[in-house]
Scaffold this motif. Structure first.
Motif, PDB file in Angstrom:
ATOM      1  N   LEU A 169       8.258   7.172  -0.055  1.00 55.20           N
ATOM      2  CA  LEU A 169       7.112   6.868   0.854  1.00 55.20           C
ATOM      3  C   LEU A 169       5.580   6.873   0.447  1.00 55.20           C
ATOM      4  CD1 LEU A 169       6.189   5.654   3.436  1.00 55.20           C
ATOM      5  CD2 LEU A 169       5.757   8.044   4.416  1.00 55.20           C
ATOM      6  N   THR A 170       5.431   7.980  -0.514  1.00 58.28           N
ATOM      7  CA  THR A 170       4.189   8.032  -1.029  1.00 58.28           C
ATOM      8  C   THR A 170       3.883   7.056  -2.157  1.00 58.28           C
ATOM      9  OG1 THR A 170       3.970  10.468  -0.484  1.00 58.28           O
ATOM     10  CG2 THR A 170       2.627   9.683  -2.268  1.00 58.28           C
ATOM     11  N   SER A 172       5.472   4.231  -2.514  1.00 57.74           N
ATOM     12  CA  SER A 172       5.662   2.748  -1.764  1.00 57.74           C
ATOM     13  C   SER A 172       4.563   2.521  -1.125  1.00 57.74           C
ATOM     14  CB  SER A 172       6.490   2.842  -0.818  1.00 57.74           C
ATOM     15  OG  SER A 172       7.766   2.845  -1.202  1.00 57.74           O
ATOM     16  N   PHE A 173       3.675   3.466  -0.736  1.00 59.23           N
ATOM     17  CA  PHE A 173       2.200   3.533   0.003  1.00 59.23           C
ATOM     18  C   PHE A 173       1.209   3.257  -1.257  1.00 59.23           C
ATOM     19  CE2 PHE A 173      -1.866   5.498   1.416  1.00 59.23           C
ATOM     20  CZ  PHE A 173      -1.902   4.389   2.493  1.00 59.23           C
ATOM     21  N   ALA A 174       1.189   4.006  -2.269  1.00 57.17           N
ATOM     22  CA  ALA A 174       0.514   3.874  -3.504  1.00 57.17           C
ATOM     23  C   ALA A 174       0.521   2.235  -4.147  1.00 57.17           C
ATOM     24  CB  ALA A 174       0.852   4.606  -4.832  1.00 57.17           C
ATOM     25  N   LYS A 175       1.860   1.490  -4.191  1.00 61.76           N
ATOM     26  CA  LYS A 175       1.964   0.178  -4.730  1.00 61.76           C
ATOM     27  C   LYS A 175       1.303  -0.644  -3.658  1.00 61.76           C
ATOM     28  CE  LYS A 175       6.283   1.279  -6.926  1.00 61.76           C
ATOM     29  NZ  LYS A 175       7.770   0.985  -7.018  1.00 61.76           N
ATOM     30  N   LEU A 176       1.019  -0.368  -2.210  1.00 61.55           N
ATOM     31  CA  LEU A 176       0.751  -1.196  -1.490  1.00 61.55           C
ATOM     32  C   LEU A 176      -1.086  -1.239  -1.696  1.00 61.55           C
ATOM     33  CD1 LEU A 176       2.729  -1.993   0.608  1.00 61.55           C
ATOM     34  CD2 LEU A 176       1.631  -0.978   2.488  1.00 61.55           C
ATOM     35  N   GLN A 177      -1.574  -0.360  -1.988  1.00 61.93           N
ATOM     36  CA  GLN A 177      -3.150  -0.263  -2.113  1.00 61.93           C
ATOM     37  C   GLN A 177      -3.735  -1.544  -2.599  1.00 61.93           C
ATOM     38  OE1 GLN A 177      -4.441   2.434  -0.308  1.00 61.93           O
ATOM     39  NE2 GLN A 177      -2.301   2.465   0.130  1.00 61.93           N
ATOM     40  N   PRO A 178      -3.258  -2.070  -4.031  1.00 61.86           N
ATOM     41  CA  PRO A 178      -3.970  -3.215  -4.360  1.00 61.86           C
ATOM     42  C   PRO A 178      -3.912  -4.342  -3.502  1.00 61.86           C
ATOM     43  CG  PRO A 178      -2.603  -2.170  -5.910  1.00 61.86           C
ATOM     44  CD  PRO A 178      -2.144  -1.665  -4.682  1.00 61.86           C
ATOM     45  N   HIS A 196       4.562  11.053   9.701  1.00 59.19           N
ATOM     46  CA  HIS A 196       4.682  10.574   8.457  1.00 59.19           C
ATOM     47  C   HIS A 196       3.715   9.767   7.834  1.00 59.19           C
ATOM     48  CE1 HIS A 196       9.375  11.171   8.961  1.00 59.19           C
ATOM     49  NE2 HIS A 196       8.926  12.272   9.017  1.00 59.19           N
ATOM     50  N   TRP A 197       3.022   8.964   8.654  1.00 56.60           N
ATOM     51  CA  TRP A 197       1.807   8.058   8.201  1.00 56.60           C
ATOM     52  C   TRP A 197       0.656   9.008   8.034  1.00 56.60           C
ATOM     53  CZ3 TRP A 197       0.125   3.468   6.537  1.00 56.60           C
ATOM     54  CH2 TRP A 197      -0.963   3.109   6.890  1.00 56.60           C
ATOM     55  N   GLN A 198       0.422  10.351   8.835  1.00 59.09           N
ATOM     56  CA  GLN A 198      -0.542  11.030   8.686  1.00 59.09           C
ATOM     57  C   GLN A 198      -0.490  11.767   7.142  1.00 59.09           C
ATOM     58  OE1 GLN A 198      -0.009  12.469  12.781  1.00 59.09           O
ATOM     59  NE2 GLN A 198      -2.235  12.848  12.341  1.00 59.09           N
ATOM     60  N   THR A 199       0.757  11.871   6.752  1.00 58.88           N
ATOM     61  CA  THR A 199       0.679  12.549   5.543  1.00 58.88           C
ATOM     62  C   THR A 199       0.127  11.770   4.391  1.00 58.88           C
ATOM     63  OG1 THR A 199       3.160  11.739   4.943  1.00 58.88           O
ATOM     64  CG2 THR A 199       3.080  13.689   6.486  1.00 58.88           C
ATOM     65  N   LEU A 200      -0.032  10.468   4.525  1.00 62.19           N
ATOM     66  CA  LEU A 200      -0.337   9.768   3.199  1.00 62.19           C
ATOM     67  C   LEU A 200      -1.820  10.040   2.976  1.00 62.19           C
ATOM     68  CD1 LEU A 200       1.670   6.628   4.162  1.00 62.19           C
ATOM     69  CD2 LEU A 200       2.243   8.274   2.384  1.00 62.19           C
ATOM     70  N   PRO A 201      -2.226   9.723   1.738  1.00 70.43           N
ATOM     71  CA  PRO A 201      -3.701   9.758   1.448  1.00 70.43           C
ATOM     72  C   PRO A 201      -4.537   8.465   1.485  1.00 70.43           C
ATOM     73  CG  PRO A 201      -2.202   9.166  -0.819  1.00 70.43           C
ATOM     74  CD  PRO A 201      -1.264   9.402   0.489  1.00 70.43           C
ATOM     75  N   HIS A 202      -4.830   8.318   2.830  1.00 71.72           N
ATOM     76  CA  HIS A 202      -5.618   6.953   3.058  1.00 71.72           C
ATOM     77  C   HIS A 202      -7.043   7.043   2.578  1.00 71.72           C
ATOM     78  CE1 HIS A 202      -2.372   6.208   5.611  1.00 71.72           C
ATOM     79  NE2 HIS A 202      -2.543   7.289   6.292  1.00 71.72           N
ATOM     80  N   THR A 203      -7.342   5.645   2.193  1.00 69.88           N
ATOM     81  CA  THR A 203      -8.722   5.719   1.835  1.00 69.88           C
ATOM     82  C   THR A 203      -9.242   4.323   2.462  1.00 69.88           C
ATOM     83  OG1 THR A 203      -8.063   4.122   0.105  1.00 69.88           O
ATOM     84  CG2 THR A 203      -8.425   6.511  -0.560  1.00 69.88           C
ATOM     85  N   ALA A 222      -5.374  11.214  16.831  1.00 70.10           N
ATOM     86  CA  ALA A 222      -5.284  11.296  15.451  1.00 70.10           C
ATOM     87  C   ALA A 222      -6.368  10.486  14.822  1.00 70.10           C
ATOM     88  CB  ALA A 222      -3.887  10.994  14.948  1.00 70.10           C
ATOM     89  N   TYR A 223      -6.754   9.434  15.166  1.00 71.30           N
ATOM     90  CA  TYR A 223      -7.783   8.517  14.808  1.00 71.30           C
ATOM     91  C   TYR A 223      -8.579   8.035  15.665  1.00 71.30           C
ATOM     92  CZ  TYR A 223      -4.246   8.609  11.105  1.00 71.30           C
ATOM     93  OH  TYR A 223      -3.186   8.830  10.065  1.00 71.30           O
TER      94      TYR A 223
END
Length: 248
Positions: A169-170, A172-178, A196-203, A222-223
């Protein structure tokens, strides 16, 4: 110059992402927040299924497509025409369709979640000592289970699978960023998916589509500064319509 399509992060498990992924008015990025793993069926679960076949329950509640498919596979050598006339509730249309293909009929709630099922007359009319069988994943639909138990209803649960955080997951999320731009829309379809979404490093900032009132409240908690829209089901048309209203 045409307006860019809204970016939508489809967080459904890979095997359930297909129809949503085809939304042509959106730029759909798939990021499964859950993975599904089979569980072995033990002696207790086998006895529950025998009890259901013998008509010992007042109601059968099926909480997911995954549970329906696995239970029907378990029953593959059974003559389904001999099954009891016990009423069946399916959490949503996709689950009901699986049953229909097997010759079984189920009733669905107006909103495809715990709250929707609990509001149905056949659930509200259950009394102490009534017996209910639930087909679900491990730990799933606790609100349904706990609410019925508080009423004195006797609840058995056949747990057919477990839901986990995808190992990749982490990454895959990094690949999504661009690919992210503006304020993407994110689907939140379960409490575990939200966790699970909350565990990701969001920017980025995001707009959220949450399934049902309870999950909407949890997502807002949460948000609190994000826009959160409540959706009644996971039909692709519902999702597209909600995003269209949020982008006006």
């Amino acid at each position: 110059m045409p307006m860019p399509k809204p970016i939508f992060i489809n967080t459904r498990p890979s095997h359930r992402a297909g129809a949503i992924s085809q939304l042509s008015d959106l730029c759909v990025l798939n990021l499964p927040l859950l993975t599904i793993c089979d569980l072995p069926i033990g002696t207790a679960e086998r006895q529950m299924m025998l009890n259901w076949q013998a008509g010992h329950y007042q109601l059968l509640i099926i909480t997911s497509v995954e549970a329906a498919r696995r239970a029907l596979l378990f029953l593959k050598n059974t003559d389904l025409s001999t099954l009891p006339t016990t009423p069946i509730i399916a959490v949503g249309d996709a689950t009901a369709d699986v049953l229909t293909q097997a010759g079984l009929t189920a009733t669905t709630p107006a909103i495809a979640n715990n709250e929707g099922m609990l509001a149905m007359p056949m659930v509200r009319s259950l009394q102490a000592k009534d017996k209910v069988l639930i087909w679900r994943g491990i730990g799933g639909r606790r609100l349904m289970h706990d609410t019925l138990v508080k009423k004195g209803v006797m609840v058995d649960a056949c747990e057919w699978y477990k839901r986990d955080r995808p190992d990749d997951l982490t990454a895959s999320f990094a690949k999504l960023q661009p690919k992210l731009d503006g304020t993407p829309f994110v689907l939140i379809s379960s409490q575990m998916a939200l966790e699970h979404w909350q565990t990701l490093p969001h920017t980025h900032d995001y707009h959220y589509l949450a399934l049902g009132d309870r999950l909407t409240k949890l997502t807002k908690q949460a948000y609190p500064t994000s826009l959160v829209s409540c959706i009644a089901n996971l039909d692709p048309k519902t999702i597209a319509s909600s995003i269209a209203k949020m982008t006006v």
